[in-house]
Design a protein around this motif. Structure first.
Motif, PDB file in Angstrom:
ATOM      1  N   ALA A  85       0.824  -1.210   0.000  1.00 25.90           N
ATOM      2  CA  ALA A  85       0.000   0.000   0.000  1.00 25.90           C
ATOM      3  C   ALA A  85       0.859   1.262   0.000  1.00 25.90           C
ATOM      4  CB  ALA A  85      -0.939  -0.002   1.209  1.00 25.90           C
ATOM      5  N   HIS A  86       2.016   1.200   0.652  1.00 24.29           N
ATOM      6  CA  HIS A  86       2.901   2.370   0.691  1.00 24.29           C
ATOM      7  C   HIS A  86       3.487   2.650  -0.686  1.00 24.29           C
ATOM      8  CE1 HIS A  86       6.914   4.310   1.740  1.00 24.29           C
ATOM      9  NE2 HIS A  86       5.996   5.205   2.061  1.00 24.29           N
ATOM     10  N   GLU A  87       3.913   1.605  -1.399  1.00 24.76           N
ATOM     11  CA  GLU A  87       4.417   1.773  -2.766  1.00 24.76           C
ATOM     12  C   GLU A  87       3.325   2.342  -3.664  1.00 24.76           C
ATOM     13  OE1 GLU A  87       5.992  -1.878  -4.255  1.00 24.76           O
ATOM     14  OE2 GLU A  87       7.586  -1.981  -2.744  1.00 24.76           O
ATOM     15  N   PHE A  88       2.103   1.847  -3.483  1.00 24.91           N
ATOM     16  CA  PHE A  88       0.969   2.321  -4.282  1.00 24.91           C
ATOM     17  C   PHE A  88       0.738   3.815  -4.051  1.00 24.91           C
ATOM     18  CE2 PHE A  88      -3.624   3.312  -3.910  1.00 24.91           C
ATOM     19  CZ  PHE A  88      -3.982   3.248  -5.253  1.00 24.91           C
ATOM     20  N   LEU A  89       0.735   4.247  -2.793  1.00 25.63           N
ATOM     21  CA  LEU A  89       0.492   5.654  -2.476  1.00 25.63           C
ATOM     22  C   LEU A  89       1.593   6.543  -3.057  1.00 25.63           C
ATOM     23  CD1 LEU A  89      -1.197   7.772  -0.881  1.00 25.63           C
ATOM     24  CD2 LEU A  89       0.359   7.378   1.039  1.00 25.63           C
ATOM     25  N   ASN A  90       2.861   6.118  -2.898  1.00 21.13           N
ATOM     26  CA  ASN A  90       3.972   6.884  -3.439  1.00 21.13           C
ATOM     27  C   ASN A  90       3.886   7.016  -4.950  1.00 21.13           C
ATOM     28  OD1 ASN A  90       5.997   8.086  -1.814  1.00 21.13           O
ATOM     29  ND2 ASN A  90       6.528   6.084  -1.004  1.00 21.13           N
ATOM     30  N   LEU A  93       0.823   9.467  -5.937  1.00 24.20           N
ATOM     31  CA  LEU A  93       1.045  10.898  -5.711  1.00 24.20           C
ATOM     32  C   LEU A  93       2.084  11.460  -6.678  1.00 24.20           C
ATOM     33  CD1 LEU A  93       0.960  11.202  -1.804  1.00 24.20           C
ATOM     34  CD2 LEU A  93      -0.867  11.697  -3.442  1.00 24.20           C
ATOM     35  N   ASN A  94       3.163  10.713  -6.910  1.00 26.18           N
ATOM     36  CA  ASN A  94       4.193  11.184  -7.840  1.00 26.18           C
ATOM     37  C   ASN A  94       3.687  11.220  -9.273  1.00 26.18           C
ATOM     38  OD1 ASN A  94       6.810  11.758  -6.400  1.00 26.18           O
ATOM     39  ND2 ASN A  94       6.377   9.742  -5.565  1.00 26.18           N
ATOM     40  N   GLU A  95       2.835  10.270  -9.632  1.00 32.15           N
ATOM     41  CA  GLU A  95       2.258  10.253 -10.972  1.00 32.15           C
ATOM     42  C   GLU A  95       1.309  11.445 -11.166  1.00 32.15           C
ATOM     43  OE1 GLU A  95       1.904   8.895 -14.801  1.00 32.15           O
ATOM     44  OE2 GLU A  95       3.286   8.195 -13.240  1.00 32.15           O
ATOM     45  N   LEU A  96       0.507  11.771 -10.145  1.00 27.43           N
ATOM     46  CA  LEU A  96      -0.390  12.934 -10.233  1.00 27.43           C
ATOM     47  C   LEU A  96       0.415  14.219 -10.430  1.00 27.43           C
ATOM     48  CD1 LEU A  96      -3.086  12.247  -7.453  1.00 27.43           C
ATOM     49  CD2 LEU A  96      -3.079  11.539  -9.846  1.00 27.43           C
ATOM     50  N   ASN A 144      -0.847  19.922  -0.317  1.00 31.66           N
ATOM     51  CA  ASN A 144      -1.478  19.069   0.690  1.00 31.66           C
ATOM     52  C   ASN A 144      -0.472  18.183   1.414  1.00 31.66           C
ATOM     53  OD1 ASN A 144      -4.442  19.416   0.751  1.00 31.66           O
ATOM     54  ND2 ASN A 144      -4.280  19.012  -1.438  1.00 31.66           N
ATOM     55  N   PHE A 145       0.417  17.537   0.658  1.00 29.34           N
ATOM     56  CA  PHE A 145       1.221  16.450   1.233  1.00 29.34           C
ATOM     57  C   PHE A 145       2.700  16.770   1.441  1.00 29.34           C
ATOM     58  CE2 PHE A 145      -2.372  14.303  -0.824  1.00 29.34           C
ATOM     59  CZ  PHE A 145      -2.820  13.510   0.228  1.00 29.34           C
ATOM     60  N   GLN A 146       3.223  17.786   0.762  1.00 27.63           N
ATOM     61  CA  GLN A 146       4.673  17.972   0.825  1.00 27.63           C
ATOM     62  C   GLN A 146       5.144  18.718   2.064  1.00 27.63           C
ATOM     63  OE1 GLN A 146       7.459  18.790  -2.680  1.00 27.63           O
ATOM     64  NE2 GLN A 146       7.380  20.794  -1.713  1.00 27.63           N
ATOM     65  N   GLY A 147       6.119  18.126   2.725  1.00 29.78           N
ATOM     66  CA  GLY A 147       6.827  18.791   3.801  1.00 29.78           C
ATOM     67  C   GLY A 147       8.295  18.866   3.420  1.00 29.78           C
ATOM     68  N   ASP A 165      18.375  20.386   2.439  1.00 29.87           N
ATOM     69  CA  ASP A 165      16.921  20.197   2.492  1.00 29.87           C
ATOM     70  C   ASP A 165      16.467  19.129   1.499  1.00 29.87           C
ATOM     71  OD1 ASP A 165      16.890  22.198   4.338  1.00 29.87           O
ATOM     72  OD2 ASP A 165      15.973  23.712   3.042  1.00 29.87           O
ATOM     73  N   GLU A 166      15.420  18.407   1.877  1.00 32.38           N
ATOM     74  CA  GLU A 166      14.800  17.472   0.932  1.00 32.38           C
ATOM     75  C   GLU A 166      13.296  17.425   1.196  1.00 32.38           C
ATOM     76  OE1 GLU A 166      15.311  13.048   2.141  1.00 32.38           O
ATOM     77  OE2 GLU A 166      17.238  13.998   2.635  1.00 32.38           O
ATOM     78  N   ALA A 167      12.547  17.333   0.108  1.00 31.99           N
ATOM     79  CA  ALA A 167      11.090  17.305   0.217  1.00 31.99           C
ATOM     80  C   ALA A 167      10.613  15.875   0.475  1.00 31.99           C
ATOM     81  CB  ALA A 167      10.472  17.840  -1.066  1.00 31.99           C
ATOM     82  N   PHE A 168       9.449  15.757   1.103  1.00 29.12           N
ATOM     83  CA  PHE A 168       8.870  14.430   1.326  1.00 29.12           C
ATOM     84  C   PHE A 168       7.354  14.501   1.227  1.00 29.12           C
ATOM     85  CE2 PHE A 168       8.810  16.390   5.533  1.00 29.12           C
ATOM     86  CZ  PHE A 168       7.622  15.964   6.094  1.00 29.12           C
ATOM     87  N   PHE A 169       6.749  13.390   0.786  1.00 22.27           N
ATOM     88  CA  PHE A 169       5.296  13.229   0.776  1.00 22.27           C
ATOM     89  C   PHE A 169       4.831  12.394   1.964  1.00 22.27           C
ATOM     90  CE2 PHE A 169       4.674  13.888  -4.080  1.00 22.27           C
ATOM     91  CZ  PHE A 169       4.430  15.235  -3.874  1.00 22.27           C
ATOM     92  N   ASP A 170       5.742  11.608   2.526  1.00 16.02           N
ATOM     93  CA  ASP A 170       5.409  10.823   3.717  1.00 16.02           C
ATOM     94  C   ASP A 170       6.683  10.565   4.495  1.00 16.02           C
ATOM     95  OD1 ASP A 170       6.430   7.859   3.231  1.00 16.02           O
ATOM     96  OD2 ASP A 170       5.627   8.577   1.331  1.00 16.02           O
TER      97      ASP A 170
END
Length: 340
Positions: A85-90, A93-96, A144-147, A165-170
């Motif tokens: 499920a984690h691979e699916f979410l990543n 979001l990256n595809e969007l 929404n998701f990037q920190g 610095d590096e960005a993350f979605f999760d």
């Protein structure tokens, strides 16, 4: 399997209200019809719109079009093997983000402008900066998701601090038995000493030096997604094992290990649960909070549960337990109303 995982992933994202609203807005503003060229963004927008327009209080909408596109897009999702499920979410979001960036580039080539929700970082680009690398587009997925994490390394000889610095979605967190999200986050940001073969090359000293390194959250995201690393490779076994550890995740979370050292408060609104004793088989269910009520989704079956039932998915206090339902991906929304 992927009809199931697509459904579970979509449920958690659907109850992420700001993301859902912006996706529905995207659908209505782009007038996506049945003859439109499919991509994951249009398929997900179409799915969310169907759910949103559903008049009945009960019923099931199968994500067939979305799942078909997902399988076409990525060969990982074509088999009936158990998938993550984690691979699916990543991937999703990256595809969007990729699709939104390509649409923005196409609009500019045609002389159009990007939408108000898709601005470039630091405002308009300098018109004289021809040939200079452009600032990346900040889409509503990013908003929404990037920190942003900052990786600080302090040279122990000259005390110079190097920050990257590096960005993350999760956030993917290592877990321990009978721990909590708070302790996992503290470990994530703990100081590590670099010495012996791991010495740090300090630009100021122009040599390898002992150093201290730590990761901190520079900019907390609006939606904080926490992935618990429940699948660990065990060298002695030569395979992955599922860690059924009990990890307490609170309904209200204070994120205190940030650069500013100011607490960011979050509220839990969705949990993706892995059901099963191992990484290569099992099932996903989800818990979501809607209108102050918790709902339990298991494929087509939906039931209302008491808030106290959420804690039954923390994990197992003993290594060998009949309980195989463990929280895997947590979705928290910032309580800060003025967050941009």
């Amino acid at each position: 399997m992927y009809g199931h995982l697509g459904r579970i992933g979509s449920q958690a994202l659907y109850f992420c209200v700001p993301f859902r609203e912006q996706l529905l807005e995207y659908y209505s503003s782009h007038e996506i019809g049945a003859d439109a060229e499919d991509n994951l963004l249009t398929c997900l927008a179409d799915l969310f719109t169907q759910i949103n327009l559903q008049k009945k209080k009960t019923g099931v909408i199968a994500p067939k079009r979305f799942v078909q596109r997902l399988k076409k897009q990525n060969e990982l999702f074509r088999s009936y093997m158990h998938q993550d499920a984690h691979e699916f979410l990543n991937f999703l979001l990256n595809e969007l983000v990729d699709i939104l960036e390509k649409e923005d580039q196409s609009a500019k080539k045609e002389g159009g402008t990007s939408s108000p929700s898709e601005k470039t970082v630091n405002g308009p680009k300098n018109p004289q900066a021809n040939g200079v690398q452009k600032e990346p587009l900040v889409t509503w997925v990013h908003k929404n998701f990037q920190g942003i994490l900052t990786n600080e390394t302090r040279c122990l000889r000259c005390e110079t601090v190097t920050a990257r610095d590096e960005a993350f979605f999760d956030l993917s967190l290592d877990i321990e038995q009978n721990s909590s999200i708070t302790s996992c986050l503290k470990n994530f940001s703990s100081t590590e000493t670099l010495n012996a073969e791991d010495k740090f090359f300090c630009d100021k000293c122009c040599s390898l030096q002992e150093a201290q390194k730590r990761m901190k959250i520079k900019k907390p995201p609006h939606i904080l997604v926490i992935h618990l690393k429940r699948f660990k490779y065990i060298e002695q076994l030569g395979r992955y094992k599922k860690l059924s550890y009990r990890v307490v995740f609170p309904l209200e979370l204070k994120l205190s290990n940030t650069v500013e050292d100011a607490d960011s408060e979050y509220s839990l609104f969705a949990v993706v649960v892995h059901v099963g004793s191992g990484p290569n088989h099992g099932h996903y269910v989800s818990l979501v909070k809607s209108h102050n009520h918790w709902l339990f989704f298991d494929d087509e079956n939906v039931e209302m549960i008491d808030e106290s039932a959420v804690q039954t998915f923390f994990g197992s206090a003993q290594e060998y337990s009949s309980n195989t339902d463990h929280g895997y991906i947590l979705f928290y929304e910032s309580l800060c109303a003025n967050k941009s």
